[in-house]
Scaffold this motif. Structure first.
Motif, PDB file in Angstrom:
ATOM      1  N   PRO A 274     -88.881  -5.878 -38.675  1.00 33.95           N
ATOM      2  CA  PRO A 274     -89.206  -6.382 -39.990  1.00 33.95           C
ATOM      3  C   PRO A 274     -89.955  -7.694 -40.069  1.00 33.95           C
ATOM      4  O   PRO A 274     -90.519  -8.071 -40.991  1.00 33.95           O
ATOM      5  N   ARG A 275     -89.936  -8.327 -39.060  1.00 37.20           N
ATOM      6  CA  ARG A 275     -90.273  -9.741 -38.852  1.00 37.20           C
ATOM      7  C   ARG A 275     -91.887  -9.673 -38.730  1.00 37.20           C
ATOM      8  O   ARG A 275     -92.638 -10.523 -39.133  1.00 37.20           O
ATOM      9  N   LEU A 276     -92.344  -8.556 -38.389  1.00 37.41           N
ATOM     10  CA  LEU A 276     -93.639  -8.218 -38.011  1.00 37.41           C
ATOM     11  C   LEU A 276     -94.535  -8.290 -39.466  1.00 37.41           C
ATOM     12  O   LEU A 276     -95.662  -8.886 -39.372  1.00 37.41           O
TER      13      LEU A 276
ATOM     14  N   GLU B 190     -94.617 -20.461 -42.386  1.00 38.63           N
ATOM     15  CA  GLU B 190     -93.570 -19.597 -42.293  1.00 38.63           C
ATOM     16  C   GLU B 190     -94.122 -18.441 -41.463  1.00 38.63           C
ATOM     17  O   GLU B 190     -93.389 -17.732 -40.588  1.00 38.63           O
ATOM     18  N   LYS B 191     -95.354 -17.827 -41.741  1.00 30.51           N
ATOM     19  CA  LYS B 191     -95.997 -17.111 -40.894  1.00 30.51           C
ATOM     20  C   LYS B 191     -96.012 -17.138 -39.506  1.00 30.51           C
ATOM     21  O   LYS B 191     -95.831 -16.439 -38.479  1.00 30.51           O
ATOM     22  N   GLN B 192     -96.456 -18.555 -39.084  1.00 29.02           N
ATOM     23  CA  GLN B 192     -96.420 -18.981 -37.743  1.00 29.02           C
ATOM     24  C   GLN B 192     -95.091 -19.101 -36.919  1.00 29.02           C
ATOM     25  O   GLN B 192     -94.933 -18.609 -35.746  1.00 29.02           O
ATOM     26  N   GLN B 193     -94.221 -19.338 -37.744  1.00 24.89           N
ATOM     27  CA  GLN B 193     -92.722 -19.263 -37.366  1.00 24.89           C
ATOM     28  C   GLN B 193     -92.292 -17.881 -36.886  1.00 24.89           C
ATOM     29  O   GLN B 193     -91.809 -17.858 -35.934  1.00 24.89           O
ATOM     30  N   LEU B 194     -92.657 -17.046 -37.872  1.00 26.56           N
ATOM     31  CA  LEU B 194     -92.266 -15.704 -37.336  1.00 26.56           C
ATOM     32  C   LEU B 194     -93.221 -14.972 -36.090  1.00 26.56           C
ATOM     33  O   LEU B 194     -92.287 -14.503 -35.482  1.00 26.56           O
ATOM     34  N   VAL B 195     -94.508 -15.521 -35.918  1.00 25.79           N
ATOM     35  CA  VAL B 195     -95.072 -15.122 -34.989  1.00 25.79           C
ATOM     36  C   VAL B 195     -94.272 -15.833 -33.705  1.00 25.79           C
ATOM     37  O   VAL B 195     -94.263 -14.997 -32.515  1.00 25.79           O
ATOM     38  N   ASN B 196     -93.962 -16.901 -33.799  1.00 29.75           N
ATOM     39  CA  ASN B 196     -93.510 -17.788 -32.515  1.00 29.75           C
ATOM     40  C   ASN B 196     -92.223 -17.025 -31.928  1.00 29.75           C
ATOM     41  O   ASN B 196     -91.945 -16.869 -30.828  1.00 29.75           O
ATOM     42  N   ILE B 197     -91.405 -16.840 -33.186  1.00 30.05           N
ATOM     43  CA  ILE B 197     -89.954 -15.919 -33.004  1.00 30.05           C
ATOM     44  C   ILE B 197     -90.038 -14.662 -32.110  1.00 30.05           C
ATOM     45  O   ILE B 197     -89.442 -14.384 -31.276  1.00 30.05           O
ATOM     46  N   ILE B 198     -91.023 -13.763 -32.672  1.00 25.63           N
ATOM     47  CA  ILE B 198     -91.477 -12.597 -32.044  1.00 25.63           C
ATOM     48  C   ILE B 198     -91.960 -12.807 -30.861  1.00 25.63           C
ATOM     49  O   ILE B 198     -91.457 -11.985 -29.637  1.00 25.63           O
ATOM     50  N   LEU B 199     -92.921 -13.809 -30.520  1.00 24.56           N
ATOM     51  CA  LEU B 199     -93.595 -13.977 -29.146  1.00 24.56           C
ATOM     52  C   LEU B 199     -92.400 -14.404 -28.084  1.00 24.56           C
ATOM     53  O   LEU B 199     -92.415 -14.061 -27.123  1.00 24.56           O
ATOM     54  N   ASP B 200     -91.518 -15.171 -28.602  1.00 21.12           N
ATOM     55  CA  ASP B 200     -90.313 -15.754 -27.874  1.00 21.12           C
ATOM     56  C   ASP B 200     -89.471 -14.543 -27.369  1.00 21.12           C
ATOM     57  O   ASP B 200     -89.198 -14.314 -26.261  1.00 21.12           O
ATOM     58  N   GLU B 201     -88.991 -13.724 -28.210  1.00 24.60           N
ATOM     59  CA  GLU B 201     -88.375 -12.519 -27.915  1.00 24.60           C
ATOM     60  C   GLU B 201     -88.893 -11.372 -27.180  1.00 24.60           C
ATOM     61  O   GLU B 201     -88.336 -11.191 -26.057  1.00 24.60           O
ATOM     62  N   TYR B 202     -90.143 -11.000 -27.493  1.00 22.13           N
ATOM     63  CA  TYR B 202     -90.765  -9.862 -26.930  1.00 22.13           C
ATOM     64  C   TYR B 202     -91.376 -10.331 -25.503  1.00 22.13           C
ATOM     65  O   TYR B 202     -91.450  -9.455 -24.637  1.00 22.13           O
ATOM     66  N   SER B 203     -91.930 -11.465 -25.682  1.00 18.17           N
ATOM     67  CA  SER B 203     -92.490 -11.990 -23.983  1.00 18.17           C
ATOM     68  C   SER B 203     -91.504 -12.014 -22.939  1.00 18.17           C
ATOM     69  O   SER B 203     -91.902 -12.235 -21.787  1.00 18.17           O
ATOM     70  N   LYS B 204     -90.089 -11.987 -23.079  1.00 15.01           N
ATOM     71  CA  LYS B 204     -89.023 -12.073 -22.217  1.00 15.01           C
ATOM     72  C   LYS B 204     -88.807 -10.698 -21.481  1.00 15.01           C
ATOM     73  O   LYS B 204     -88.504 -10.704 -20.347  1.00 15.01           O
ATOM     74  N   ARG B 205     -89.929  -9.749 -22.071  1.00 16.24           N
ATOM     75  CA  ARG B 205     -89.702  -8.353 -21.206  1.00 16.24           C
ATOM     76  C   ARG B 205     -90.741  -8.645 -19.891  1.00 16.24           C
ATOM     77  O   ARG B 205     -91.837  -9.150 -20.372  1.00 16.24           O
ATOM     78  N   ALA B 206     -90.500  -7.860 -19.097  1.00 19.94           N
ATOM     79  CA  ALA B 206     -91.440  -7.905 -18.068  1.00 19.94           C
ATOM     80  C   ALA B 206     -92.671  -6.972 -18.010  1.00 19.94           C
ATOM     81  O   ALA B 206     -93.360  -7.114 -17.203  1.00 19.94           O
ATOM     82  N   THR B 207     -92.671  -6.173 -19.120  1.00 21.38           N
ATOM     83  CA  THR B 207     -93.844  -5.197 -19.498  1.00 21.38           C
ATOM     84  C   THR B 207     -94.956  -5.693 -20.123  1.00 21.38           C
ATOM     85  O   THR B 207     -95.824  -4.894 -20.101  1.00 21.38           O
ATOM     86  N   ILE B 208     -94.903  -6.873 -20.881  1.00 18.54           N
ATOM     87  CA  ILE B 208     -95.767  -7.397 -21.700  1.00 18.54           C
ATOM     88  C   ILE B 208     -95.889  -8.869 -21.812  1.00 18.54           C
ATOM     89  O   ILE B 208     -94.892  -9.479 -21.397  1.00 18.54           O
ATOM     90  N   THR B 209     -97.167  -9.430 -21.511  1.00 23.69           N
ATOM     91  CA  THR B 209     -97.109 -10.691 -21.489  1.00 23.69           C
ATOM     92  C   THR B 209     -97.228 -11.522 -22.970  1.00 23.69           C
ATOM     93  O   THR B 209     -97.334 -10.550 -23.844  1.00 23.69           O
TER      94      THR B 209
ATOM     95  N   CYS C  85    -102.322  -8.361 -29.722  1.00 25.70           N
ATOM     96  CA  CYS C  85    -101.646  -7.251 -30.817  1.00 25.70           C
ATOM     97  C   CYS C  85    -101.387  -7.715 -31.968  1.00 25.70           C
ATOM     98  O   CYS C  85    -101.883  -7.218 -33.097  1.00 25.70           O
ATOM     99  N   ILE C  86    -100.589  -8.904 -32.339  1.00 24.99           N
ATOM    100  CA  ILE C  86    -100.211  -9.553 -33.686  1.00 24.99           C
ATOM    101  C   ILE C  86    -101.494  -9.788 -34.377  1.00 24.99           C
ATOM    102  O   ILE C  86    -101.828  -9.618 -35.449  1.00 24.99           O
ATOM    103  N   ASP C  87    -102.386 -10.677 -33.542  1.00 25.00           N
ATOM    104  CA  ASP C  87    -103.689 -10.835 -34.151  1.00 25.00           C
ATOM    105  C   ASP C  87    -104.649  -9.824 -34.904  1.00 25.00           C
ATOM    106  O   ASP C  87    -105.250  -9.669 -35.714  1.00 25.00           O
ATOM    107  N   SER C  88    -104.460  -8.659 -33.905  1.00 25.28           N
ATOM    108  CA  SER C  88    -105.422  -7.341 -34.362  1.00 25.28           C
ATOM    109  C   SER C  88    -104.734  -6.845 -35.676  1.00 25.28           C
ATOM    110  O   SER C  88    -105.426  -6.550 -36.369  1.00 25.28           O
TER     111      SER C  88
END
Length: 108
Positions: A38-40, A69-88, A95-98
């Motif tokens: 939902p943050r996306l 606010e938009k940039q804060q949400l982007v940063n939260i998403i980046l921090d969470e999902y970039s912890k996965r070994a499958t995506i940088t 993806c978010i910019d697209s």
């Protein structure tokens, strides 16, 4: 013209590259759940500078707050999902910019 065989031969490379859509890319990277996060919505929303109904400009502070606010949400998403070994982080940003670009194109 850039795709003609003679130009590709002259340049020594082809300018053609298949389009890679966000959803299949995220599926390939095992991060398709990002699309239902939902943050996306907030991270990719188009920030209007004017009221759509009246055409009146929003206060600069309102626009800056929405962008922050938009940039804060982007940063939260980046921090969470970039912890996965499958995506940088860079792939996530792309993806978010697209998605943001597509939404802004539709909204304007």
């Amino acid at each position: 013209d850039a795709q003609t065989p003679s130009l590709a031969a002259t340049l020594g490379f082809s300018l053609h590259k298949d389009i890679l859509m966000v959803a299949p890319f995220l599926e390939q990277k095992q991060c398709a759940d990002l699309l239902t996060d939902p943050r996306l919505v907030g991270a990719t929303k188009y920030v209007q500078e004017r009221n759509v109904s009246t055409g009146q400009r929003y206060d600069r502070g309102q626009v800056e707050a929405a962008v922050k606010e938009k940039q804060q949400l982007v940063n939260i998403i980046l921090d969470e999902y970039s912890k996965r070994a499958t995506i940088t982080r860079d792939e996530l940003i792309r993806c978010i910019d697209s998605l943001s670009d597509a939404i802004s194109l539709v909204e304007t």
